[in-house]
Design a protein around this motif. Structure first.
Motif, mmCIF file in Angstrom:
data_model
loop_
_atom_site.group_PDB
_atom_site.id
_atom_site.type_symbol
_atom_site.label_atom_id
_atom_site.label_comp_id
_atom_site.label_asym_id
_atom_site.label_seq_id
_atom_site.Cartn_x
_atom_site.Cartn_y
_atom_site.Cartn_z
ATOM 1 N N VAL A 131 6.838 -7.626 13.049
ATOM 2 C CA VAL A 131 6.951 -8.411 11.826
ATOM 3 C C VAL A 131 6.715 -7.482 10.640
ATOM 4 C CG1 VAL A 131 6.004 -10.329 10.496
ATOM 5 C CG2 VAL A 131 6.229 -10.526 12.979
ATOM 6 N N VAL A 132 7.684 -7.438 9.728
ATOM 7 C CA VAL A 132 7.570 -6.543 8.580
ATOM 8 C C VAL A 132 6.335 -6.896 7.757
ATOM 9 C CG1 VAL A 132 8.659 -5.845 6.409
ATOM 10 C CG2 VAL A 132 10.035 -6.050 8.479
ATOM 11 N N GLY A 133 5.544 -5.889 7.447
ATOM 12 C CA GLY A 133 4.334 -6.066 6.654
ATOM 13 C C GLY A 133 3.182 -6.667 7.416
ATOM 14 N N VAL A 176 9.671 6.117 5.965
ATOM 15 C CA VAL A 176 10.447 4.880 6.059
ATOM 16 C C VAL A 176 9.815 3.893 5.097
ATOM 17 C CG1 VAL A 176 11.283 3.042 7.568
ATOM 18 C CG2 VAL A 176 10.830 5.319 8.516
ATOM 19 N N ALA A 177 10.647 3.266 4.259
ATOM 20 C CA ALA A 177 10.124 2.309 3.279
ATOM 21 C C ALA A 177 10.915 1.011 3.347
ATOM 22 C CB ALA A 177 10.204 2.894 1.881
ATOM 23 N N ILE A 178 10.184 -0.081 3.374
ATOM 24 C CA ILE A 178 10.768 -1.416 3.340
ATOM 25 C C ILE A 178 10.124 -2.149 2.171
ATOM 26 C CG2 ILE A 178 11.031 -3.620 4.547
ATOM 27 C CD1 ILE A 178 10.680 -1.983 7.192
ATOM 28 N N VAL A 179 10.949 -2.690 1.288
ATOM 29 C CA VAL A 179 10.466 -3.498 0.181
ATOM 30 C C VAL A 179 10.967 -4.913 0.407
ATOM 31 C CG1 VAL A 179 10.552 -3.895 -2.315
ATOM 32 C CG2 VAL A 179 10.434 -1.565 -1.434
ATOM 33 N N ALA A 180 10.074 -5.888 0.243
ATOM 34 C CA ALA A 180 10.450 -7.281 0.474
ATOM 35 C C ALA A 180 9.925 -8.166 -0.648
ATOM 36 C CB ALA A 180 9.907 -7.768 1.817
ATOM 37 N N CYS A 181 10.762 -9.116 -1.041
ATOM 38 C CA CYS A 181 10.392 -10.124 -2.026
ATOM 39 C C CYS A 181 10.856 -11.462 -1.469
ATOM 40 C CB CYS A 181 11.069 -9.828 -3.365
ATOM 41 S SG CYS A 181 10.720 -11.062 -4.619
ATOM 42 N N PRO A 182 10.032 -12.098 -0.633
ATOM 43 C CA PRO A 182 10.460 -13.318 0.063
ATOM 44 C C PRO A 182 10.944 -14.427 -0.858
ATOM 45 C CG PRO A 182 8.420 -12.491 0.960
ATOM 46 C CD PRO A 182 8.696 -11.683 -0.270
ATOM 47 N N ASP A 222 4.320 -12.593 -3.457
ATOM 48 C CA ASP A 222 4.171 -11.186 -3.836
ATOM 49 C C ASP A 222 5.350 -10.352 -3.343
ATOM 50 O OD1 ASP A 222 1.657 -11.841 -4.818
ATOM 51 O OD2 ASP A 222 0.602 -11.147 -3.018
ATOM 52 N N VAL A 223 5.680 -9.319 -4.109
ATOM 53 C CA VAL A 223 6.620 -8.294 -3.667
ATOM 54 C C VAL A 223 5.775 -7.213 -3.010
ATOM 55 C CG1 VAL A 223 8.308 -6.568 -4.390
ATOM 56 C CG2 VAL A 223 8.177 -8.769 -5.589
ATOM 57 N N VAL A 228 0.924 -4.222 -2.020
ATOM 58 C CA VAL A 228 1.513 -5.233 -2.893
ATOM 59 C C VAL A 228 1.951 -4.519 -4.160
ATOM 60 C CG1 VAL A 228 1.084 -7.318 -4.255
ATOM 61 C CG2 VAL A 228 0.174 -7.124 -1.915
ATOM 62 N N VAL A 229 3.216 -4.637 -4.483
ATOM 63 C CA VAL A 229 3.795 -3.964 -5.654
ATOM 64 C C VAL A 229 3.689 -4.852 -6.881
ATOM 65 C CG1 VAL A 229 5.888 -2.906 -6.587
ATOM 66 C CG2 VAL A 229 5.364 -2.673 -4.166
ATOM 67 N N ILE A 230 4.048 -6.123 -6.719
ATOM 68 C CA ILE A 230 3.954 -7.093 -7.813
ATOM 69 C C ILE A 230 3.313 -8.355 -7.255
ATOM 70 C CG2 ILE A 230 5.222 -8.505 -9.486
ATOM 71 C CD1 ILE A 230 7.456 -6.406 -9.378
ATOM 72 N N GLU A 231 2.204 -8.774 -7.862
ATOM 73 C CA GLU A 231 1.554 -10.005 -7.434
ATOM 74 C C GLU A 231 2.223 -11.200 -8.079
ATOM 75 O OE1 GLU A 231 -2.640 -10.187 -7.906
ATOM 76 O OE2 GLU A 231 -2.990 -8.289 -6.864
ATOM 77 N N SER A 232 2.413 -12.243 -7.280
ATOM 78 C CA SER A 232 2.979 -13.465 -7.812
ATOM 79 C C SER A 232 2.023 -14.106 -8.801
ATOM 80 C CB SER A 232 3.265 -14.436 -6.675
ATOM 81 O OG SER A 232 3.627 -15.695 -7.178
#
Length: 195
Positions: free
Chosen positions: A135-137, A161-167, A172-173, A189-193
């Protein structure tokens, strides 16, 4: 459809809209491993369709399917994988895709769960050996109850290897990064909701 630019001209421009798979697919992603090329797309029902050919731009494709982990609504099961993305670093493939998107189908408690696969491409027989999905993250349903298609990206260079996700816009991103070729990942966490 498929076409190939050999550095001078496009090969097969008249057939660039012809289907390369023998079944209807969607959301293709393409990568190369040495001289070989790999196309991954979803069939929308039970698996990803993976096409491999040993020489970029020419020759026959060999197709296999890759079923996902079982997502269940409590009564029915699905091995569907959707909206794949794939990259290669050396002979190592890094692929992400979502599990079944129909409401109520859960994997790891998450609807449309984003999973990561690492594979090794064998150049002697043009096959891929895949590891079990992760599971990613390492997220749980309390953090991210649902993902959606095309809300993520993956890239790899060397052992990074980098995976960025913004569900969704209410979550959070995050960045899931590995510096050892996909063995271990660290989540940031890159950007908090704001919600």
């Amino acid at each position: 459809g498929y076409n190939y630019f050999n550095g001078t001209s496009w090969i097969n421009p008249s057939s660039s809209t012809d289907r390369i798979e023998n079944v209807r697919t969607g959301w293709p992603a393409i990568t190369t491993v040495g001289d070989a090329e790999i196309v991954v797309s979803h069939n929308g029902s039970n698996a990803l369709v993976i096409g491999i050919r040993p020489q970029k731009g020419t020759g026959d494709w060999t197709f296999t399917t890759k079923q996902g982990p079982v997502a269940s609504d409590g009564t029915h099961n699905s091995t569907c994988l959707l909206w794949p993305s794939i990259v290669a670093s050396g002979n190592t493939l890094h692929m992400i895709a979502c599990t079944e998107s129909d409401s109520g189908y859960l994997y790891n408690g998450i609807n449309t769960c984003l999973v990561y696969y690492r594979g090794t491409f064998n150049t002697s027989n043009n096959t891929i050996t895949w590891e079990e999905p992760r599971v990613v993250g390492n997220v749980d349903p309390n953090e991210y109850p649902r993902f959606s298609g095309d809300s993520y990206a993956i890239d790899a260079k060397g052992d990074n290897v980098a995976i960025v996700a913004c569900p969704s816009s209410t979550m959070d991103v995050f960045l899931w990064k590995s510096t050892d070729g996909g063995t271990n990942f660290t989540k940031t966490v890159v950007i908090e909701s704001a919600i």
